[in-house]
Write a protein that holds these residues in place. Structure first.
Motif, PDB file in Angstrom:
ATOM      1  N   THR A  57       0.823  -1.203   0.000  1.00  0.00           N
ATOM      2  CA  THR A  57       0.000   0.000   0.000  1.00  0.00           C
ATOM      3  C   THR A  57       0.858   1.254   0.000  1.00  0.00           C
ATOM      4  O   THR A  57       2.011   1.250   0.441  1.00  0.00           O
ATOM      5  N   ASN A  58       0.266   2.329  -0.490  1.00  0.00           N
ATOM      6  CA  ASN A  58       0.891   3.635  -0.479  1.00  0.00           C
ATOM      7  C   ASN A  58      -0.206   4.656  -0.230  1.00  0.00           C
ATOM      8  O   ASN A  58      -1.274   4.583  -0.842  1.00  0.00           O
ATOM      9  N   VAL A  59       0.054   5.579   0.676  1.00  0.00           N
ATOM     10  CA  VAL A  59      -0.925   6.593   1.050  1.00  0.00           C
ATOM     11  C   VAL A  59      -0.278   7.963   0.927  1.00  0.00           C
ATOM     12  O   VAL A  59       0.860   8.168   1.373  1.00  0.00           O
ATOM     13  N   ASP A  60      -1.006   8.891   0.349  1.00  0.00           N
ATOM     14  CA  ASP A  60      -0.480  10.235   0.189  1.00  0.00           C
ATOM     15  C   ASP A  60      -0.270  10.910   1.544  1.00  0.00           C
ATOM     16  O   ASP A  60      -1.021  10.663   2.502  1.00  0.00           O
ATOM     17  N   ASP A  61       0.744  11.767   1.617  1.00  0.00           N
ATOM     18  CA  ASP A  61       1.056  12.438   2.872  1.00  0.00           C
ATOM     19  C   ASP A  61      -0.120  13.253   3.416  1.00  0.00           C
ATOM     20  O   ASP A  61      -0.246  13.432   4.633  1.00  0.00           O
ATOM     21  N   SER A  62      -0.976  13.746   2.533  1.00  0.00           N
ATOM     22  CA  SER A  62      -2.083  14.574   2.972  1.00  0.00           C
ATOM     23  C   SER A  62      -3.102  13.817   3.809  1.00  0.00           C
ATOM     24  O   SER A  62      -3.876  14.437   4.544  1.00  0.00           O
ATOM     25  N   VAL A  63      -3.123  12.489   3.701  1.00  0.00           N
ATOM     26  CA  VAL A  63      -4.084  11.682   4.445  1.00  0.00           C
ATOM     27  C   VAL A  63      -3.423  10.617   5.297  1.00  0.00           C
ATOM     28  O   VAL A  63      -4.120   9.838   5.964  1.00  0.00           O
ATOM     29  N   LYS A  64      -2.109  10.581   5.303  1.00  0.00           N
ATOM     30  CA  LYS A  64      -1.386   9.555   6.057  1.00  0.00           C
ATOM     31  C   LYS A  64      -1.727   9.650   7.544  1.00  0.00           C
ATOM     32  O   LYS A  64      -1.739  10.730   8.126  1.00  0.00           O
TER      33      LYS A  64
END
Length: 116
Positions: A57-64
């Protein structure tokens, strides 16, 4: 051909939670990446989170730390658990699916509105 259908959007208060679902059908098998993107009014469509066929998985910093992407392979469904929602999370959220060397498929989008 791959068909994607998002659901679970709606109106929530700041600090609230939603879980978005993306049900996939058609030619799904093999290696793939599925993801969630969002587009706010007047803005481009940006990546929120992705998940690969091997579970990475990879999550954008804006929603991490607030959003989590997951899947249920038996149901061919990908989820986006959205916690601690903020007004700036307001957007149309789109599900995507892509396999190596193939085009990207998109769902129709589901509206998420975070407001008091």
């Amino acid at each position: 051909q791959v068909q994607l259908m998002e659901s679970g959007g709606g109106l929530v208060q700041p600090g609230g939670s939603l879980r978005l679902s993306c049900a996939a059908s058609g030619s799904i098998g093999g290696r793939y990446v599925m993801g969630w993107y969002r587009q706010a009014p007047g803005k481009q469509r940006d990546m929120v989170a992705t998940i690969t066929s091997d579970g990475g998985t990879n999550v954008d910093d804006s929603v991490k730390g607030r959003f989590t992407i997951s899947r249920d392979n038996a149901k061919n469904t990908v989820y986006l658990q959205m916690n601690s929602l903020k007004p700036e999370d307001t957007a149309v959220y789109y599900c995507s699916h892509v396999r190596p060397g193939a085009r990207t498929y998109w769902g129709q989008g589901t509206q998420v509105t975070v407001s008091s």
